[in-house]
Design a protein around this motif. Structure first.
Motif, PDB file in Angstrom:
ATOM      1  N   LEU A 145      75.147  26.771  56.646  1.00 33.90           N
ATOM      2  CA  LEU A 145      75.441  25.403  56.200  1.00 33.90           C
ATOM      3  C   LEU A 145      75.603  24.466  57.383  1.00 33.90           C
ATOM      4  CD1 LEU A 145      77.968  25.907  53.257  1.00 33.90           C
ATOM      5  CD2 LEU A 145      75.545  25.350  53.122  1.00 33.90           C
ATOM      6  N   SER A 146      76.317  24.934  58.401  1.00 32.39           N
ATOM      7  CA  SER A 146      76.522  24.111  59.589  1.00 32.39           C
ATOM      8  C   SER A 146      75.196  23.799  60.275  1.00 32.39           C
ATOM      9  CB  SER A 146      77.470  24.830  60.545  1.00 32.39           C
ATOM     10  OG  SER A 146      77.660  24.079  61.718  1.00 32.39           O
ATOM     11  N   SER A 147      74.333  24.799  60.395  1.00 28.93           N
ATOM     12  CA  SER A 147      73.043  24.604  61.059  1.00 28.93           C
ATOM     13  C   SER A 147      72.151  23.659  60.260  1.00 28.93           C
ATOM     14  CB  SER A 147      72.337  25.955  61.245  1.00 28.93           C
ATOM     15  OG  SER A 147      73.108  26.831  62.029  1.00 28.93           O
ATOM     16  N   LEU A 148      72.114  23.848  58.950  1.00 21.92           N
ATOM     17  CA  LEU A 148      71.293  22.972  58.099  1.00 21.92           C
ATOM     18  C   LEU A 148      71.757  21.525  58.183  1.00 21.92           C
ATOM     19  CD1 LEU A 148      70.876  25.208  54.907  1.00 21.92           C
ATOM     20  CD2 LEU A 148      69.014  24.350  56.346  1.00 21.92           C
ATOM     21  N   SER A 149      73.073  21.326  58.156  1.00 20.75           N
ATOM     22  CA  SER A 149      73.588  19.957  58.218  1.00 20.75           C
ATOM     23  C   SER A 149      73.321  19.322  59.577  1.00 20.75           C
ATOM     24  CB  SER A 149      75.089  19.946  57.912  1.00 20.75           C
ATOM     25  OG  SER A 149      75.803  20.688  58.884  1.00 20.75           O
ATOM     26  N   ASN A 150      73.382  20.131  60.655  1.00 18.99           N
ATOM     27  CA  ASN A 150      73.115  19.596  61.996  1.00 18.99           C
ATOM     28  C   ASN A 150      71.656  19.204  62.176  1.00 18.99           C
ATOM     29  OD1 ASN A 150      75.756  19.837  62.881  1.00 18.99           O
ATOM     30  ND2 ASN A 150      75.464  21.910  63.670  1.00 18.99           N
ATOM     31  N   ILE A 151      70.760  19.818  61.384  1.00 19.73           N
ATOM     32  CA  ILE A 151      69.342  19.451  61.433  1.00 19.73           C
ATOM     33  C   ILE A 151      69.072  18.244  60.533  1.00 19.73           C
ATOM     34  CG2 ILE A 151      66.986  20.200  60.908  1.00 19.73           C
ATOM     35  CD1 ILE A 151      67.963  23.063  61.432  1.00 19.73           C
ATOM     36  N   ALA A 152      69.536  18.358  59.282  1.00 19.41           N
ATOM     37  CA  ALA A 152      69.212  17.327  58.290  1.00 19.41           C
ATOM     38  C   ALA A 152      70.000  16.042  58.507  1.00 19.41           C
ATOM     39  CB  ALA A 152      69.471  17.877  56.885  1.00 19.41           C
ATOM     40  N   GLY A 153      71.228  16.145  59.038  1.00 20.46           N
ATOM     41  CA  GLY A 153      72.063  14.957  59.226  1.00 20.46           C
ATOM     42  C   GLY A 153      71.411  13.892  60.093  1.00 20.46           C
ATOM     43  N   PRO A 154      71.000  14.221  61.332  1.00 20.75           N
ATOM     44  CA  PRO A 154      70.323  13.214  62.158  1.00 20.75           C
ATOM     45  C   PRO A 154      69.035  12.691  61.533  1.00 20.75           C
ATOM     46  CG  PRO A 154      71.071  15.046  63.509  1.00 20.75           C
ATOM     47  CD  PRO A 154      71.298  15.457  62.093  1.00 20.75           C
TER      48      PRO A 154
END
Length: 395
Positions: A145-154
């Motif tokens: 979840l952390s990795s996905l959010s760090n990719i999709a967030g920006p």
């Protein structure tokens, strides 16, 4: 401990947390971009970096002690909503006027303080909901979840900034926090059980209990020191991937972006692997495998000739993949070894050590690059991480 329907509970919690992490990642990127465009000052960006992690590092042990005293669910909700109110305040200022850089930095400090409470509350709640034999699997879910959010967030932030403006990204953070808090309200998190009757004690006595739980557990203390040293080496390295692409391989921004994307995909795959394997293997040996993968990938990256850019891309993916393989079992090991009522304090001490080591790592890395090259930095860090893996296996 209530383990009935534990997967359903985690689906609800992590679904809400994903929205919160996603919106926070978008806002974090947007704030840094706004500061870059508005000030163009390296000093301001450095202050923004300090505002983002230093408060969490300093108050972490205090926050962990408070979290262990009261409802962990309440602190997760309060932390999420504190971030939401900070973003809403900044939204109002941007929408109706012109925000000052000092206000933006203040909001970053508020976000860091909220994280200091949210992180130990979340990590300390996991063993209260999940069976012990599935703690590594749950840690893998969190890493994904952390990795996905760090990719999709920006990516979401860039899209919103392109079609609208900065303030609407801030409003997204408010809704993300509301969704996360609403999901948490529907889940019952039990109180942490104690192996002995609680005694009346002062705040600093309770904080010392968390410190003692860490330092009086020889194996955990040694692993924490090893992981702190790995954090000192690993965290600053993310800043130097673009520099490696440009200076060593003589490529441009497109190629640097490809490296970042492949690294992020590796992070997601690493979290997926851990979530599928769970606790089938010894936690410490799994950590060692992850550190060895990272160490060798970094070591060989530094030895690549400038013509082998695509080999560097593949090795960057391996570096990303290895991260969750050694970090998720470490978190699960803490949750297994430490009594639930002490977990908030122990996690806060561990996190604060890593955060306080980060600026030291940045300083040493900068000096080494100036004295040698960024390729040498990669190889040296790889060797040091391999040595850490050997020490961890021995201990």
């Amino acid at each position: 401990m209530e383990n009935i329907n534990w997967k359903r509970k985690f689906i609800l919690i992590y679904a809400g947390q994903f929205f919160s992490l996603l919106s926070s990642s978008a806002v974090q990127f947007s704030i840094i971009w706004w500061l870059t465009v508005t000030s163009g000052s390296p000093l301001v960006l450095a202050l923004a970096g300090l505002a983002g992690f230093l408060p969490q590092a300093i108050i972490g042990p205090i926050a962990g002690t408070i979290v262990d005293r009261y409802s962990r669910k309440m602190f997760m909700i309060v932390s999420d909503m504190t971030v939401a109110i900070g973003s809403l305040l900044l939204f109002s200022t941007v929408y109706f006027g012109d925000p000052s850089i000092s206000l933006v930095l203040f909001v970053l400090v508020i976000r860091s303080v909220a994280t200091a409470f949210h992180m130990p509350a979340m990590q300390a709640s996991v063993p209260l909901l999940a069976p012990e034999e599935h703690l590594t699997k749950v840690a893998g879910w969190g890493q994904m979840l952390s990795s996905l959010s760090n990719i999709a967030g920006p990516a979401i932030a860039m899209t919103l900034l392109a079609v609208s403006s900065f303030e609407w990204v801030l409003l997204l953070d408010f809704f993300g926090a509301v969704i996360a808090s609403s999901m948490l309200l529907s889940v019952r998190i039990p109180r942490a059980p104690r192996t002995e009757e609680p005694t009346s004690s002062g705040f600093f006595v309770e904080m010392k209990e968390g410190y003692d739980a860490l330092v009086k557990h020889p194996k955990l203390l040694k692993l924490t020191i090893i992981m702190t040293f790995v954090a000192l080496l690993y965290i600053p390295l993310g800043t130097y991937f673009p520099l490696m692409t440009r200076n060593h391989f003589e490529k441009g921004v497109l190629e640097a972006g490809i490296v970042e994307i492949v690294f992020a995909i590796g992070l997601i795959l690493g979290g997926l692997i851990v979530s599928l394997l769970g606790d089938r293997f010894n936690k410490i040996k799994t950590m060692v495998v992850g550190m060895l993968l990272m160490g060798f990938a970094l070591f060989f990256s530094g030895w690549l000739s400038p013509s082998l850019y695509y080999a560097f891309v593949a090795l960057s993916g391996l570096v990303g993949l290895s991260g969750p393989i050694f970090s998720a079992p470490f978190y699960a090991f803490i949750q297994t070894e430490i009594e639930p009522h002490l977990l908030g304090r122990v996690f806060s001490f561990v996190t604060s050590l890593s955060l306080l080591a980060t600026p030291i790592g940045y300083g040493l890395a900068g000096v080494l690059i100036e004295a040698t090259s960024v390729a040498t930095l990669f190889s040296l860090i790889g060797i040091l991480i391999i040595l850490n893996a050997a020490i961890a296996l021995k201990k």
